[in-house]
Design an enzyme around this catalytic site. Sequence first.
Site, PDB file in Angstrom:
ATOM      1  N   SER A 139       0.817  -1.202   0.094  1.00  0.00           N
ATOM      2  CA  SER A 139       0.182  -0.142   0.012  1.00  0.00           C
ATOM      3  C   SER A 139       0.920   1.307  -0.006  1.00  0.00           C
ATOM      4  O   SER A 139       1.695   1.416  -0.994  1.00  0.00           O
ATOM      5  CB  SER A 139      -0.911  -0.192   1.207  1.00  0.00           C
ATOM      6  OG  SER A 139      -2.013   0.867   1.038  1.00  0.00           O
ATOM      7  N   ASP A 267     -10.011  -3.815  -5.520  1.00  0.00           N
ATOM      8  CA  ASP A 267      -9.445  -3.200  -4.226  1.00  0.00           C
ATOM      9  C   ASP A 267     -10.188  -1.877  -4.311  1.00  0.00           C
ATOM     10  O   ASP A 267     -10.568  -0.963  -4.976  1.00  0.00           O
ATOM     11  CB  ASP A 267      -8.056  -2.458  -4.539  1.00  0.00           C
ATOM     12  CG  ASP A 267      -7.461  -1.984  -3.362  1.00  0.00           C
ATOM     13  OD1 ASP A 267      -8.206  -1.429  -2.470  1.00  0.00           O
ATOM     14  OD2 ASP A 267      -6.265  -2.196  -3.393  1.00  0.00           O
ATOM     15  N   HIS A 295      -8.066  -5.343  -0.927  1.00  0.00           N
ATOM     16  CA  HIS A 295      -6.901  -4.416  -0.333  1.00  0.00           C
ATOM     17  C   HIS A 295      -6.045  -5.283   0.444  1.00  0.00           C
ATOM     18  O   HIS A 295      -6.254  -5.325   1.757  1.00  0.00           O
ATOM     19  CB  HIS A 295      -7.430  -3.035   0.115  1.00  0.00           C
ATOM     20  CG  HIS A 295      -6.004  -1.987   0.302  1.00  0.00           C
ATOM     21  ND1 HIS A 295      -5.528  -1.508  -0.672  1.00  0.00           N
ATOM     22  CD2 HIS A 295      -5.445  -1.858   1.598  1.00  0.00           C
ATOM     23  CE1 HIS A 295      -4.355  -0.928  -0.371  1.00  0.00           C
ATOM     24  NE2 HIS A 295      -4.506  -1.003   1.093  1.00  0.00           N
TER      25      HIS A 295
END
Length: 322
Positions: A139, A267, A295
């Site tokens: 991320s 996501d 995610h």
Amino acid sequence: MRQFRAPRWLPGGHLQTIWPALYGRRVQGPHPIYQRERWTTPDGDFIDVDFCFSRQRGAPWLVLFHGLEGSSRSHYAEAFADVAQALGWNYAVPHFRGCSGELNLAPRAYHSGDYEEIGWMLARLRERAGQPLHAVGVSLGGNALLRWSEEAGETAGATARAVAAVCSPIDLAAGGHAIGRGFNRQVYTRMFLRSMKPKALAKWAQHPGLFDRERLAAARDLYEFDNLFTAPLHGFRNTDDYWRRASAKPWLEHIRVPALVLNARNDPFVPAASLPGVHEVGRYVTLWQPPHGGHVGFPAGRFPPGHVRAMPASVVDWLRTR
């Protein structure tokens, strides 16, 4: 992993994000036991680095940069640790400032485009390893790792053998607006602000007058938070300037080290329409954009509880063949 599909019992991007983080089995054996080191930064602050050392002399190194408000105890970090230990690799998780359980000292914190900090961490680990590293960013950490790869250019290969970014919002504006709407705003934005606001207010107590305390306490989304805290503390004019300059997507063609960019197309944080196509990246970049995964979820296995090792195993397998 390129065509990853989640099990039928866990449909949709939200469930594939939330369930693995809360309930998915992270390891095959015991949870990793880390050895922690505290490093002094060039500006007199500190970061904490957690290690799992291999018993094999000259073993490869895997470095993981965590996501927003993550740590070495995040579900994905422990899953990567399990994969690294199974291979006999050394494993390191440098914590971004303020993410290791203790507030850092300097007025600054960390951000999505923190490539100079990434570069300093990698340089110290490269010296320690005595060989080029394999690096993964998840991320926020993945976007920052890609920004380092872009800025380092031809010199990146001396430090990293290959890099991978997992579920990274490489178009920060698209991701920022997505997380600020509807269900995302009610669930994920609130979750992040629940930890980010107290840290920021503690930072204000360390450095009174650093920002507008009352306005930050009232911030209701990440755009407002970044406008009041992240952007001005790290040299950006405002949120829009931060999101534009810190995004990795516009510069992917500049990468000169093997780089994997993995994003699930469902996501909730990263709209599929914002993902790069093959015409937008250079020859060093490999794109994996499976239909499922959420995610940083990528759940696999039977119910309950499923496991989250499929993605780390696939990513490390890609890295080790570069």
